[in-house]
Design an enzyme around this catalytic site. Sequence first.
Site, short mmCIF file in Angstrom:
data_model
loop_
_atom_site.label_atom_id
_atom_site.label_comp_id
_atom_site.label_asym_id
_atom_site.label_seq_id
_atom_site.Cartn_x
_atom_site.Cartn_y
_atom_site.Cartn_z
N HIS A 158 10.54 -2.51 -7.09
CA HIS A 158 9.92 -1.39 -7.81
C HIS A 158 8.65 -0.91 -7.13
O HIS A 158 8.25 0.25 -7.28
CB HIS A 158 9.63 -1.78 -9.27
CG HIS A 158 8.40 -2.58 -9.48
ND1 HIS A 158 8.37 -3.95 -9.34
CD2 HIS A 158 7.13 -2.22 -9.83
CE1 HIS A 158 7.15 -4.39 -9.59
NE2 HIS A 158 6.37 -3.37 -9.90
N HIS B 95 0.89 2.70 -11.34
CA HIS B 95 1.17 1.50 -10.56
C HIS B 95 2.61 1.03 -10.67
O HIS B 95 3.19 0.53 -9.71
CB HIS B 95 0.21 0.36 -10.96
CG HIS B 95 0.37 -0.08 -12.38
ND1 HIS B 95 -0.12 0.64 -13.45
CD2 HIS B 95 0.97 -1.18 -12.93
CE1 HIS B 95 0.15 0.01 -14.57
NE2 HIS B 95 0.81 -1.10 -14.30
N ASP B 96 3.22 1.19 -11.83
CA ASP B 96 4.60 0.71 -12.03
C ASP B 96 5.60 1.85 -12.16
O ASP B 96 6.66 1.66 -12.76
CB ASP B 96 4.66 -0.18 -13.27
CG ASP B 96 4.35 -1.64 -12.96
OD1 ASP B 96 4.45 -2.03 -11.79
OD2 ASP B 96 3.99 -2.37 -13.91
N LYS C 279 9.35 1.33 -11.64
CA LYS C 279 10.25 0.69 -12.61
C LYS C 279 11.30 1.65 -13.14
O LYS C 279 12.30 1.21 -13.71
CB LYS C 279 9.44 0.12 -13.77
CG LYS C 279 8.67 -1.15 -13.45
CD LYS C 279 7.95 -1.68 -14.67
CE LYS C 279 7.24 -2.98 -14.40
NZ LYS C 279 6.52 -3.48 -15.61
N ASP D 146 -3.86 -5.25 -14.55
CA ASP D 146 -2.44 -5.17 -14.93
C ASP D 146 -1.93 -6.53 -15.41
O ASP D 146 -1.25 -6.62 -16.44
CB ASP D 146 -1.63 -4.68 -13.74
CG ASP D 146 -0.15 -4.55 -14.05
OD1 ASP D 146 0.18 -4.14 -15.19
OD2 ASP D 146 0.68 -4.82 -13.16
N HIS E 225 0.07 -3.40 -5.48
CA HIS E 225 -0.59 -4.07 -6.61
C HIS E 225 0.01 -5.44 -6.93
O HIS E 225 -0.49 -6.15 -7.80
CB HIS E 225 -0.56 -3.18 -7.87
CG HIS E 225 0.78 -3.00 -8.50
ND1 HIS E 225 1.75 -2.18 -7.96
CD2 HIS E 225 1.31 -3.52 -9.64
CE1 HIS E 225 2.82 -2.21 -8.75
NE2 HIS E 225 2.58 -3.02 -9.77
N HIS E 226 1.08 -5.83 -6.21
CA HIS E 226 1.61 -7.20 -6.35
C HIS E 226 1.31 -8.07 -5.14
O HIS E 226 1.84 -9.18 -5.03
CB HIS E 226 3.12 -7.16 -6.60
CG HIS E 226 3.48 -6.74 -7.99
ND1 HIS E 226 3.12 -7.47 -9.09
CD2 HIS E 226 4.15 -5.65 -8.44
CE1 HIS E 226 3.56 -6.85 -10.18
NE2 HIS E 226 4.18 -5.75 -9.81
#
Length: 390
Positions: free
Chosen positions: A238, A209-210, A213, A315, A286-287
């Site tokens: 990101h 998911h990240d 970054k 998360d 996801h944000h």
Amino acid sequence: MEKKPPRLLFVDDEPIILDTAARMLAQSKEGWDAKFCLNVDDALRITASHDFDVIIADIRMPGKDGFILLRALQSNDKTKQIPVIILTGDGDHSLKRRALDSGATDLLNKPVKYDDLIARIRSALRIKSYQDQLASQVDLLEDLVRERTRQLEISQRETVWRLAKAGEFRDDQTGEHVARVAWGCLILAEGLGLEPAHADLLFQTSPLHDIGKIGIPDGILLKPDKLTPLERGIMERHTLMGEEILSKAPRAISCFNTSLPATQEHHITREMPPLLRMACSIARHHHEKWDGSGYSDKLRGAAIPIEARITAVVDVYDALLSERPYKRAMPEEQAQAYIKKESEHHFDPAVVKAFFDNLERIREVYAKFGKPDLMAHIGDTQNEIYPVRR
């Protein structure tokens, strides 16, 4: 292991025909194991419980005839590969064609002659032997394909986990964050009743998911102070970087692969493998927030992919419990209260309900993979209300 002799089944309503066949087999001294039936029903019963290599059957029998026998044998996976020699009269030309069309392997004229019978049986046994060898090779190849597929799946999972760990390495060197997120997502997916294949795919892809970054400078990602609006904008990119990493074919591949377009937009397409498609969906969305105030696309409600809605809850919860250079850890009770408060605002209320319905299983994940380092600063008043850099 001693090889068993080939097994033959004779089916004819005339006992004299069966007696004649038995004498011919004894004369041949081939050592074949023969069984004899007077009607189709008896033949079907015995084929259901015994394996045969060749069946020799009359076509004209009272009641159920040879055609009914052929259809029944062809409709059964256990018997459809058995060669069948049909006994017909010399003048039954239309019956012969019909018998061959119905699945008969060979034809034998009545009255049966010794040399013809033995030769036809030998020929049918060779056909059966070739079929058995082919079936054995097919089984072997299928076993090899299954094993190779299993190895590829293991390798794929290993690659995903290592890539996910690389994405988190700068602010979570243990890699436990992605493990907790993956298992937490699996638990919520099961709690929501998602199909097992969908839940497993979420388990595999949520650790990524990240991954975006990787493209965020350390000066922003690890900054101990509050981010400026410009820095916040960079940080929020990101999600798009993550989708780009996962969706865009590397130039070293695409420039030599004519099946790929010369330039590829960074968006999720149906042509992607399911794993990459879901990974891209999670990385980009996801944000997003249930009320539409999130990013990257300000999706609202059910327009947000379910995998992203699930990942968001897990998360955020883990991030709240975790200590980072720019934030203190939050006590479990406070983190859970935040998740509950943000239901219908940040989070899908159905996912929040699944979270609390499965809280004991979530705690088991933290017991297995280690709680974040939250004990040293429990109750620290320096925590912001939402102390997560996201």
